[in-house]
Scaffold this motif. Structure first.
Motif, mmCIF file in Angstrom:
data_model
loop_
_atom_site.group_PDB
_atom_site.id
_atom_site.type_symbol
_atom_site.label_atom_id
_atom_site.label_comp_id
_atom_site.label_asym_id
_atom_site.label_seq_id
_atom_site.Cartn_x
_atom_site.Cartn_y
_atom_site.Cartn_z
ATOM 1 N N HIS A 157 56.493 14.397 -50.762
ATOM 2 C CA HIS A 157 56.052 15.753 -50.406
ATOM 3 C C HIS A 157 54.593 15.798 -49.985
ATOM 4 C CE1 HIS A 157 60.000 17.102 -51.406
ATOM 5 N NE2 HIS A 157 59.924 16.331 -52.462
ATOM 6 N N CYS A 167 60.702 22.042 -45.723
ATOM 7 C CA CYS A 167 61.291 21.133 -46.715
ATOM 8 C C CYS A 167 61.919 22.000 -47.812
ATOM 9 C CB CYS A 167 60.172 20.257 -47.285
ATOM 10 S SG CYS A 167 60.708 19.079 -48.538
ATOM 11 N N CYS A 169 61.557 21.830 -50.723
ATOM 12 C CA CYS A 169 60.577 22.039 -51.790
ATOM 13 C C CYS A 169 59.742 23.296 -51.565
ATOM 14 C CB CYS A 169 59.666 20.816 -51.915
ATOM 15 S SG CYS A 169 58.359 20.727 -50.684
ATOM 16 N N GLN A 171 57.480 23.571 -48.963
ATOM 17 C CA GLN A 171 56.368 23.254 -48.053
ATOM 18 C C GLN A 171 56.899 22.986 -46.644
ATOM 19 O OE1 GLN A 171 53.758 20.878 -51.464
ATOM 20 N NE2 GLN A 171 54.565 19.759 -49.727
ATOM 21 N N CYS A 174 56.763 17.789 -44.840
ATOM 22 C CA CYS A 174 56.688 16.735 -45.869
ATOM 23 C C CYS A 174 57.167 15.388 -45.316
ATOM 24 C CB CYS A 174 57.562 17.098 -47.064
ATOM 25 S SG CYS A 174 56.993 18.534 -47.976
HETATM 26 ZN ZN LIG Z 1 58.628 18.784 -49.581
#
Ligand SMILES: [Zn+2]
Length: 307
Positions: A157, A167, A169, A171, A174
């Motif tokens: 990440h 992503c 996640c 963000q 990444c």
């Molecule tokens: Zn990520």
């Protein structure tokens, strides 16, 4: 010792002697779809099967994905396996009557790399494990860097493109969105409409411009990320491990070139491929178990003998 590496699709197990020789190995499918209780039962059965194959067991080492509290012996959380706060170490110790260790699969792979692999004897190192996702293991001054919240090394990440792909996640841009085995497969399919594994993509590099382009974007993302890691950590060696390292020179050569092109004013760290392959986690589990049993000398555990 009995060593078990629990993955999302298979449970790999081995009986490993004090010299690092794998005496017996077996794998079982992970019944992930049947729910966490069934997975825990399968781990217990695997340990029982393996222990039954030995005259005497010194210790048991089990490594699992997700979040692990290794001090408490608790598998805290795994999105893939669906469990939460499973006191797996004590359950297995009760089953077997011998000391058990429970740890994180990525950390175990790093322990193997740092004990018997390419970072052995290197105080400052970075191991990048590139598989379905990407994770990093950092050593500094000879010790693993855990971080304040035990989540250091989340190299997957690291943002490599500020306005890049979103992503899961939360963000953008990444590293994992470009350079993991899953990303390479996904990005190739998006471009060509053809389903292919990352290994298939590597096999087409010379004949398929779309494969070459996806691969180039992956290695340049790796070069950017490793340049940041180099500036921050000053590693003596960077080791590429995990499933994607099976690509060999097709991975190593362009990553070395990408890193060298970005690290201009200081020496480029050595970049190597792991020789532990897909067995790093299992060997790490065995090393952790032997350490639990009091072993300190692993010099006879040469990777060639265990490959
Ligand atoms: Zn990520």
């Amino acid at each position: 010792v009995v060593a078990v590496d629990v993955g999302g699709t298979s449970i790999k197990g081995a009986v490993v002697d004090a010299g690092g020789t794998i005496l017996w190995a077996r794998s079982w499918p992970t019944p992930a779809a049947a729910g966490p209780d069934r997975v825990i039962d399968a781990i217990r059965e695997a340990v029982r099967d393996l222990a039954g194959a030995c005259d005497a067991v010194a210790a048991v080492g089990v490594v699992v994905p997700g979040a692990v509290d290794s001090d408490a012996g608790v598998a805290s959380y795994s999105a893939n396996l669906g469990w939460r706060d499973v006191p797996l170490r004590d359950v297995l110790a009760e089953d077997t009557g011998v000391p058990c260790v429970l740890d994180h699969d990525i950390r175990a792979g790093g322990v193997a790399e740092h004990t018997i692999g390419k970072t052995a004897g290197v105080d400052d190192s970075l191991t990048l494990i590139i598989g379905t996702g990407i994770a990093g293991l950092i050593t500094s001054n000879g010790r693993f860097v855990r971080g304040a919240g035990s989540i250091a090394g989340e190299a997957g990440h690291l943002p490599v493109w500020p306005d890049g792909e979103p992503c899961p996640c939360g963000q953008r841009g990444c590293l994992e969105r470009y350079a993991s085995a899953a990303a390479i497969s996904r990005r190739y399919a998006a471009r060509t409409g053809t389903v292919a594994t990352s290994a298939d993509v590597v096999g087409r590099l010379d004949s398929d411009p779309a494969a070459a382009q996806v691969w180039q974007e992956a290695v340049s993302a790796l070069g950017i990320a490793l340049a940041s890691c180099t500036m921050l950590l000053d590693p003596g060696v960077i080791v590429l491990s995990g499933g994607l390292s099976a690509a060999g020179a097709a991975l190593l050569d362009p990553v070395r070139a990408e890193l060298a092109a970005r690290v201009v004013w200081r020496p480029t760290p050595t970049v190597e491929l792991s020789d532990l392959g897909a067995r790093a986690g299992l060997l790490g589990a065995a090393i952790l178990a032997w350490q639990r049993a009091g072993a300190t000398d692993f010099r006879s555990w040469v990777p060639e003998a265990t490959a």
